[in-house]
Design an enzyme around this catalytic site. Structure first.
Site, PDB file in Angstrom:
ATOM      1  N   LYS B  90       0.844  -1.196   0.000  1.00 46.30           N
ATOM      2  CA  LYS B  90       0.000   0.000   0.000  1.00 46.30           C
ATOM      3  C   LYS B  90       0.880   1.247   0.000  1.00 46.30           C
ATOM      4  CE  LYS B  90      -3.957   1.962   2.570  1.00 46.30           C
ATOM      5  NZ  LYS B  90      -4.788   1.837   3.788  1.00 46.30           N
ATOM      6  N   SER B 165      -9.661   1.843   2.936  1.00 45.00           N
ATOM      7  CA  SER B 165      -8.782   2.567   2.059  1.00 45.00           C
ATOM      8  C   SER B 165      -7.747   1.715   1.315  1.00 45.00           C
ATOM      9  CB  SER B 165      -8.037   3.629   2.875  1.00 45.00           C
ATOM     10  OG  SER B 165      -7.201   3.006   3.833  1.00 45.00           O
ATOM     11  N   SER B 189      -9.913  -0.581   7.042  1.00 48.42           N
ATOM     12  CA  SER B 189      -9.353  -0.366   5.703  1.00 48.42           C
ATOM     13  C   SER B 189      -8.707  -1.574   5.046  1.00 48.42           C
ATOM     14  CB  SER B 189      -8.324   0.770   5.746  1.00 48.42           C
ATOM     15  OG  SER B 189      -8.977   2.013   5.847  1.00 48.42           O
TER      16      SER B 189
END
Lengths: 491, 497
Positions: B90, B165, B189
């Site tokens: 990420k 996210s 997330s």
């Protein structure tokens, strides 16, 4: 009739701890490195970095809290103090806020008025309250002047960012600039004795802000306080406080009101002036630092720190008075720094003559150091060598006057007293036969003075001593010379 | 997308999103790390233009790294549990010499000089970091629509969100572009996008994986999480990157068990609590039916199901949206345009530089949260907001402590709905916040939780089952999840890419 006002002063002192590395990362704390050389991702506040608390810094802060008789919190908390400034890379300073390391301390200070010669008269021992002591990280330094393109740019040096500090907040217990001065002097001394701070105000390792208000003498209610920043020497502290107390009294006397504000000391103008209010209108939005667990001090750690506390300056001064028979002024003067006290004590022990050692250290040695711009740490003459010189005088081998010349040579070359005396041929002449010859020569060369003396002008004794000393290049043993001379004059 | 990309060697396929299979195949020499990396890169080239999972892909570096791993493997080097496995990271996790944008314009060209501890652990284990995945800006969002760069699309319906996210990481694994992925989970997330994309997502116990290098959103809630296509793969990665770290004072000084060990051991007799507060009227009917089926399946595995209560759950979203923005407002103060990141051109003065750099550098949602958080910490409001929120947080944690005295784990939905349409909630932040309702409590309590695929809606959208446990019980969660997928594998509908 004008009202008699009394000042109420509190001090906030920031002391840089003498750790090798910063408070939350491994970077060096060394002063004077090239700009931004002592930095890493952590103290630069790069995205994703985390603080790790320096144990040594905690230990030093703990020693300080204990030396200042604070109540040490078994658990203290780091918080974030949020504000924007280019020399604060994270946008917050990690500091202790509502649960500091230590609270409710006291510092007992020998205080009093000083005479014009700097001697303490009307000595008093006063105890001042310490409200709290907490740990925090330093910010960096913004540089607005002195660079080639300073007209259009500002620079930031982050070497100091993250350097460990303790903030020591006093109670508003001082009623004069002198008391504040004495407190700061004593606090600095204490930090030096603890070995936790070098006390250097010029390099900023000791910084002082003051809160000042005035009120009619005898009243309880506090006046509106003004904070003064930028007090970077003892002298400025005293000057700024005197100025500010005077300003506030004048303001009130003229029917004005004191505004709560932050003022800066203007060294050149000898006055305080208000900082722009925009810069102080801060809401720091303190909240507990989520990146650091609460700091828990193991009771064993606290006990160990208590045991390792060194002799503090007051205890040392009192010991000097009782053990070495020094007066309070000398004892205070010799304990102004731990190195000086150590030097004196070594010399006193090695020579067996504390009185003479004190005189040498405070007299010729202090003078020589001052002239060569050195501190006691850089003294070229080891204490044991000075002690040997003291012994040479005590044994009568050289006179006190010769010793001064020997001292100068020793200080200059680093040689021993023995070597200097031998090299300069300064051995004292105590041999009566040799001295008698010289005396005879002097007396016969000065018939007029001899006749005057014998007629009752006994003050002329000194003249004959001087003449003999001149003949012997000062090497005559004064005691032997005196006895012999008096005998000859009486003949 | 299981099986979409296959490499054929000795007539046995290697699926790019089966990490354990890749590991075994590379070890046995059936395939090289370079071939695996090349296949992953090819898949990215094919599929990612439509999905938008990645912000940065590093083909040359990945291939070079894979070749290094091949040399090590051939020379018989051991201790490389992730040798040759392509991993996506990420974009809010720091990677040395590789751009780390956090999905934000303010860090658009920021290149960290250091690796996050978790990334370093990946490299030490022989993994091949293939690229950086898209996310909501600084992790603030539930749909990956708040990325400054592009939206990440759901591979099961390109008009729908991937979740967020960590949407990019979920899609990277779901679409076979990486075998494993690191994400981060501050309020759901990792679990929510995993649920939306039919993959496994685990948020470990707070402190289980070092946060050093994870760009902070809300420090007391943030954890690095893992996305994988099976509980087994998640266990493999977790065992490698978890553990205490001297660079993170909040990392747990607790030994990490080998989560792969005993993963298939039966779960008969495991006591499973079902918190009634998680089955509120806001729960989509179809999702509820799928979860009910999953609970029945759990009884088939021998679990003992009972209803429990976590009474403070209704306050969790409100609590979360005080604490997280408060911490964020402070964590994001460092993006000031002074040393790195975006700086607005020709500022008039310092205040103007701050104001314009931050106004332009941050997106709307980030600015909204900075404002909320700044307000919540303000003098005079602190006690009413942040102070009270911390007290509620304690009550929520105590709810879990009490309930875990009676049951081993909890089962619940991950999200009240399956993946929603792109743009559906972007104008309604409150509706977006409410989609975190079942996930934020685990972060507030600091406990581990995972999402495991358990079914599809009639519209072909994946639904995940959430399993929550008490602190440091990741191995139990993974074992239950592995048992579940062993017995009740989900058959995915045909993929769109």
């Amino acid at each position: 009739m004008s009202i008699d006002y009394q000042a109420v002063i509190g001090l906030e002192v920031h002391a840089q701890l003498l750790t090798k590395s910063k408070l939350f990362c491994g970077c060096s704390t060394q002063f004077g490195a090239p700009p931004n050389a002592n930095t890493c991702p952590v103290c630069l506040g790069l995205p994703g970095v985390l603080p790790v608390l320096n144990r040594e810094a905690v230990h030093m802060a703990l020693l300080t809290a204990l030396a200042l008789n604070c109540r040490v919190s078994p658990t203290s908390i780091f918080s974030r103090k949020n504000y924007f400034y280019p020399d604060l890379p994270k946008g917050y300073q990690i500091s202790q806020y509502d649960r500091p390391l230590g609270e409710h301390g006291r510092l007992t200070v020998l205080s009093g008025e000083r005479s014009e010669t700097g001697k303490i008269v009307n000595r008093t021992e006063k105890s001042f309250g310490i409200r709290r002591i907490h740990m925090e990280e330093d910010a960096g330094k913004s540089i607005h002047e002195g660079m080639p393109d300073s007209a259009t740019k500002s620079y930031v040096n982050l070497n100091r960012t993250g350097v460990p500090l303790v903030e020591i907040v006093s109670e508003p217990d001082f009623t004069s600039s002198q008391e504040a001065y004495d407190y700061l002097t004593h606090l600095r001394k204490t930090l030096l004795y603890l070995g936790v701070c070098d006390g250097n105000m010029e390099e900023g390792s000791l910084r002082c802000d003051a809160n000042v208000s005035v009120r009619p003498r005898g009243t309880e209610e506090l006046g509106t306080k003004v904070e003064i920043k930028n007090l970077n020497s003892f002298r400025f502290l005293q000057m700024a406080l005197d100025y500010e107390i005077d300003r506030q009294i004048r303001e009130i006397a003229q029917g004005g009101r004191i505004v709560q504000e932050t003022r800066l000391w203007d060294e050149a103008g000898g006055r305080t002036f208000p900082m722009r209010s925009k810069e102080e209108a801060h809401d720091y939005r303190y909240f507990p630092e989520p990146d650091l667990p609460p700091l828990t001090l193991d009771p064993a750690w606290i006990e160990e720190a208590k045991r390792s506390l060194p002799d503090l300056p007051d205890a040392m001064a009192k010991r000097f008075m009782t053990v070495y028979g020094l007066g309070d002024d000398d004892a205070l003067s010799l304990t102004s720094t731990p190195r000086l006290a150590g030097y004196f004590e070594e010399c006193a022990r090695a020579s067996g003559n504390p009185r003479a050692s004190a005189n040498w250290v405070m007299g010729d040695l202090a003078y020589a150091l001052k002239n060569s711009g050195r501190s006691i740490d850089e003294c070229p003459l080891p204490a044991d060598r000075l002690a040997a010189l003291v012994q040479q005088v005590d044994s009568g081998r050289i006179s006190g006057r010769m010793a001064k010349a020997v001292f100068e040579e020793m200080y200059r070359t680093g040689a021993s007293a023995e070597q200097v005396i031998a090299a300069l041929g300064m051995e004292q002449v105590s041999d009566e036969a040799a001295l008698a010859g010289v005396i005879d020569r002097v007396l016969s060369a000065n018939p007029k003075q001899l006749a005057d003396y014998r007629a009752g002008k006994e003050k002329l004794l000194g003249y004959f001593v001087g003449q003999v000393m001149k003949e012997t290049k000062g090497q005559a043993n004064p005691a032997v010379l005196n006895t012999l001379l008096k005998q000859k004059l009486a003949e | 997308m299981n099986g979409k990309t296959r490499l054929w060697r000795d007539s046995k396929p290697v699926k790019i999103n089966d990490a354990c299979d890749i590991r075994d195949s590379i070890r046995s020499g059936r395939i090289s790390a370079e071939e695996v990396a090349a296949a992953a890169l090819k898949r990215i080239e094919e599929a990612d233009p439509r999905l938008g999972a990645f912000v940065t892909v590093q083909p040359e570096q990945a291939l070079a790294r894979a070749r290094e791993v091949d040399v090590k493997v051939r020379s018989g080097q051991t201790g490389l549990p992730l040798a040759g496995i392509p991993v996506a990271v990420k974009d809010n996790i720091s990677t040395r010499h590789l751009k780390t944008t956090c999905g934000s314009r303010i860090l658009q060209s920021y290149v960290p000089p250091f690796n996050a501890t978790a990334v370093q652990a990946l490299e030490n284990a022989g993994a091949v970091v293939i690229g950086k995945t898209n996310c909501d800006e600084f992790g603030m969002g539930s749909s990956t629509e708040n990325s400054a760069f592009h939206v990440t699309r759901n591979p099961f319906d390109l008009d729908r969100v991937a979740g967020g996210s960590s949407g990019g990481s979920a899609v990277a694994v779901a679409a076979g572009m990486a075998a494993l992925a690191l994400g981060s989970d501050t309020g759901g997330s990792v679990r929510q996008p995993a649920s939306f994309c039919n993959v496994v997502g685990i948020k470990p116990t707070y402190g289980r994986i070092s946060r050093y290098g994870l760009v902070a959103f809300a420090s007391s809630l943030d954890v690095i999480g893992i996305i994988a296509s099976s509980p087994r793969d998640a266990a493999l990665l977790l065992s490698t990157v978890a553990g205490p770290d001297t660079c993170d004072s909040t990392s747990a000084r607790v030994p990490v068990p080998d989560c792969l060990d005993g993963l298939d051991r039966p779960v008969k007799g495991l006591r499973v609590g079902v918190p009634r507060e998680f089955f509120d009227p806001g729960l989509d009917h179809e999702v509820k039916n799928i979860i009910d089926d999953a609970l029945r399946n759990a009884t088939v595995l021998g679990c003992e199901i009972e209803e429990v209560s976590l009474p403070h759950t209704p306050y969790a979203v409100a609590d979360y949206y005080i604490i997280a923005p408060a911490e964020a407002s402070s964590n994001l103060a460092r993006y000031d345009g002074v040393r790195y990141g975006y700086r607005a051109p020709s500022p008039r003065d310092l205040a103007d530089m701050y104001f314009r750099s931050r106004s332009r550098g941050f997106g709307a949602e980030v600015k909204r949260r900075i404002m909320i958080g700044t307000f919540a910490l303000s003098s005079g409001y602190y006690e009413a907001y942040y102070g009270r929120a911390m007290k509620v947080r304690t009550l929520i944690r105590q709810d879990y402590e009490k309930v875990f005295k009676g049951v081993d784990v909890l089962m619940a939905p991950v999200s009240p709905t399956p993946a929603f349409r792109i743009g559906e909630k972007t104008d309604d932040p409150l509706a977006m916040y409410l989609s975190d309702i079942y996930t934020v409590t685990a972060n507030l309590a600091g406990i581990p939780a995972l999402s495991v695929p358990c079914g599809f809606t009639s519209g072909g959208l994946p639904v995940g089952l959430q399993i929550l446990g008490s602190h440091f019980e990741e191995a139990t969660l993974l074992r239950l999840a592995q048992n579940y997928v062993n017995s009740f594998p989900v058959t995915a509908p045909p993929p769109q890419v």
